[in-house]
Write an enzyme that holds these catalytic residues in place. Structure first.
Site, short mmCIF file in Angstrom:
data_model
loop_
_atom_site.label_atom_id
_atom_site.label_comp_id
_atom_site.label_asym_id
_atom_site.label_seq_id
_atom_site.Cartn_x
_atom_site.Cartn_y
_atom_site.Cartn_z
N GLN A 108 0.85 -1.18 0.00
CA GLN A 108 0.00 0.00 0.00
C GLN A 108 0.89 1.23 0.00
O GLN A 108 1.75 1.37 0.86
CB GLN A 108 -0.91 0.01 1.24
CG GLN A 108 -1.85 1.19 1.31
CD GLN A 108 -3.04 1.03 0.36
OE1 GLN A 108 -3.43 -0.09 0.06
NE2 GLN A 108 -3.58 2.13 -0.09
N GLY B 155 -2.09 4.75 -3.45
CA GLY B 155 -2.97 3.64 -3.76
C GLY B 155 -2.30 2.31 -3.48
O GLY B 155 -1.18 2.23 -2.96
N LYS C 299 -0.06 -0.23 -9.98
CA LYS C 299 -0.47 0.67 -8.89
C LYS C 299 -1.82 1.27 -9.23
O LYS C 299 -1.97 2.00 -10.22
CB LYS C 299 0.56 1.77 -8.66
CG LYS C 299 0.16 2.73 -7.53
CD LYS C 299 1.31 3.61 -7.08
CE LYS C 299 1.68 4.63 -8.11
NZ LYS C 299 2.65 5.63 -7.59
N ASP D 118 10.88 12.84 -2.65
CA ASP D 118 10.54 11.78 -1.68
C ASP D 118 11.55 10.64 -1.75
O ASP D 118 11.18 9.47 -1.81
CB ASP D 118 9.12 11.26 -1.93
CG ASP D 118 8.54 10.58 -0.69
OD1 ASP D 118 9.00 10.89 0.42
OD2 ASP D 118 7.63 9.75 -0.84
#
Length: 666
Positions: free
Chosen positions: A356, A360, A377, A472
């Site tokens: 997860q 999504g 995904k 990220d």
């Protein structure tokens, strides 16, 4: 403006009518009207009056003719004796005055047809009972109708007299064509009940004669009856009528239920003692306002909701159309587009879930022909996953071809159902290995992985037409293929910017706590740029070198709670800043020292003090002897050799990050 003026005018007229009507009708309650005795009756008062009473006392139709033994009243052209008056239920009992003169075959003197209203006006001296015995004169004999009870003593060879018992207004609606109304006698009101006592079934003419000799009840004037009730009694009567209407069926019940609060207004005005004009105008105004409210509730409110939904659908349709237009152009240049049914087949109805993510769920799938394993995904329908983000991810990954960046093989977009099809990474993410003692790499492999990650990030910054900022970088977003080649993944947060644009708008601020560069929290540390990814990569390098997360409050030694500060103290001494001592060489592996030194360079608090990703690649490819120790980062207190205080400083920075994270899509 017109509606308030009309309502204000109506309100003024209503108040004026109430005051005038109240003054006009108030004389019926004049205390100067004395009570009187009439025959056997005592303490007689309004609505009754006698001929000698002053004007305004009682109702003229209810004038009593008094004698020593009898009290009589004229109803139409007949005289009736009043035997009793009941002020509690607003009725009085009468018997035909000439009843004793009749023989055994009497005919009632009441010649008023059984109708409660004439020309829309209230009829006074109305029988209390709605059940009546109606006499009919027919020119032909009525056969095969059991409800027509023959009265032989009143019939002749040419005319036939019958009597019918039942509800008065209904009796007159279904007469035989040859019959007409002759006379009527109300059924006696001789026991408590909601309105009347029903006549006996198959009552004979003898039973009707018996009821004629008993007499019947006549109600008080409706105006008197209305004003003489309290609010409580009025409400009881209104809801009793509601239950009676509901017993007749849904059509008569539903309107009363919808407007049931009208009963309270009616009874409130009724109990004040105002006159008929007030009670006719005020309810009219109330019902007008009430129906306007009903119109707003059941017509305008749904209309507003429909307009709102149509507006939302229109905006969604525009977003979908924009996505579709882009994807048609993208089909010729980028990855393959799949239908949602294809995605369902590829994933075997989403049977094998891999994990997860923030955008999504990820499912394992197989592409045919060739049995190529993929990761699908499914983007969840939430505000963080709009059409703009979807286009961003497809356009970003679709143009990237690098060994250290995950490859987008296809996508799906059918209205709000969207999916991305990636190449499958069988070895999973990097965090499963660097934070696990059972799955560890040798230092050579770890350095090779670090160099591959650096090359992938540098390609994002320098190798594309537009500068791609990932925002990220963390172990979870580094995937490993069969040969443990690292690939930078999860471009849900990626943004495209010109290479010469050093300023990034604040809406791009995203990331994960623990890897966010300081300038993404406060602009006092510098401008947001590709150096923000460098900071995140530095935190990743230190975690790879230490085999643990950088911040660990449960560490056995408090000086080791914050790894960057602890390892900096191991590599340097306070009086020899920038030198690496011999005992450190014996305690730490050469590649471990290299990863730590490069990581410390990357996590400098000021962005201008950090190297670029190209410089980082040179450091990782070069030898350890060419590396110099960087300055102590801001979070490392230069006055201490231990990391206890620096861990608290880092905790404070993390708390600030968490407070600011509500502005990010974490």
């Amino acid at each position: 403006m017109a509606m308030p003026i009309v309502l204000n005018s109506l309100t003024f007229l209503c108040v004026l009518a109430v005051l005038v009507a109240g003054q006009a009708e108030g004389r019926h309650h004049d205390p100067d009207c004395p009570s009187f005795s009439c025959g056997p009756l005592r303490n007689v008062s309004s609505p009754f009056l006698q001929a000698s009473d002053p004007p305004g006392c009682g109702y003229r139709s209810y004038e009593l003719i008094c004698s020593d033994a009898k009290a009589a009243i004229r109803i139409d052209d007949a005289t009736y004796y009043v035997s009793s008056i009941n002020y509690s239920d607003y009725s009085f009992w009468v018997v035909a005055a000439d009843m004793g003169l009749y023989n055994s075959c009497p005919l009632p003197r009441w010649n008023r047809p059984p109708s409660r209203y004439h020309d829309g006006m209230e009829v006074e001296l109305e029988p209390r009972s709605s059940w009546q015995a109606c006499f009919l004169k027919c020119s032909r004999e009525v056969k095969n109708n059991a409800t027509y009870i023959p009265v032989a003593c009143l019939s002749t060879n040419d005319t036939y007299v019958y009597v019918l018992t039942g509800y008065g207004s209904i009796l007159m609606e279904y007469l035989e064509p040859s019959c007409g109304y002759l006379a009527m006698i109300p059924w006696p009101w001789d026991s408590p009940g909601p309105w009347c006592n029903k006549p006996q079934e198959n009552a004979s003419y003898a039973d009707v004669v018996k009821s004629m000799r008993i007499g019947f009840a006549v109600r008080f004037p409706f105006r008197y009856f209305r004003r003489s009730t309290s609010i409580k009694e009025c409400l009881i009567r209104q809801f009793r009528d509601l239950s009676q209407d509901c017993s007749y069926g849904v059509k008569s019940c539903v309107p009363k239920i919808l407007l049931v609060d009208g009963a309270f207004w009616y009874c409130l005005v009724d109990a004040t003692g105002f006159g008929d004009y007030a009670l006719s105008i005020i309810p009219f105004v109330f019902w007008f306002v009430k129906w306007i409210a009903v119109l707003c509730r059941f017509v305008l409110a749904p209309l507003v909701v429909l307009i709102f939904l149509a507006h939302k659908y229109w905006k969604t349709r525009i977003t979908i159309d924009a996505v579709e237009k882009f994807l048609r152009m993208q089909q010729m240049l980028g990855p393959m587009r799949y239908a949602y049914t294809d995605i369902t087949a590829i994933t075997s109805h989403f049977r094998d879930k891999l994990g997860q993510g923030g955008y999504g769920s990820v499912f394992k799938g197989v592409l045919l022909p060739g049995n190529v394993h993929v990761a699908v995904k499914m983007l969840e329908g939430n505000p963080n996953c709009n059409g703009e983000d979807f286009i961003n991810e497809v356009s970003t990954i679709g143009r990237i071809h690098h060994v250290n960046v995950v490859r987008l093989m296809g996508f799906c977009s059918e209205e709000m159902r969207r999916a991305l099809v990636y190449e499958y990474m069988p070895q999973g993410s990097l965090d499963k290995y660097i934070f696990s003692s059972g799955k560890s790499f040798c230092w050579d492999k770890l350095a090779e992985i670090a160099l591959g990650i650096a090359r992938g990030i540098d390609y994002l910054h320098q190798g594309c037409d537009m500068q791609i900022l990932h925002f990220d970088i963390k172990p979870h977003n580094i995937l490993l293929d069969n040969n443990f080649v690292p690939k930078v993944a999860d471009f849900g947060l990626a943004k495209l910017y010109p290479r010469d644009n050093s300023f990034v708008p604040s809406r791009a601020l995203r990331g994960t706590i623990g890897y966010i560069a300081p300038e993404m929290i406060s602009r006092s540390f510098g401008a947001i740029s590709s150096k923000s990814d460098v900071y995140s990569f530095g935190m990743l390098l230190l975690e790879m070198a230490g085999g643990r997360r950088n911040a660990d409050p449960n560490a056995a030694n408090t000086s080791q709670a914050y790894y960057p500060s602890w390892v900096y103290d191991r590599l340097t001494q306070q009086d020899h800043v920038g030198e690496i001592f011999a005992h450190v060489y014996t305690e730490m592996h050469e590649l471990e020292r290299k990863l730590c030194i490069v990581g410390l360079w990357c996590i400098q608090m000021r962005c201008q003090d950090r190297p670029t990703m190209s410089d980082v690649i040179e450091m990782l490819e070069g030898g350890i002897h060419s590396l110099q120790m960087p300055s102590r980062p801001f979070f490392c207190d230069e006055g201490h050799n231990h990391a206890e205080d620096t861990y608290h400083l880092s905790s404070e920075l993390t708390e600030i990050s968490e407070d600011m994270s509500e502005n990010f899509d974490v």
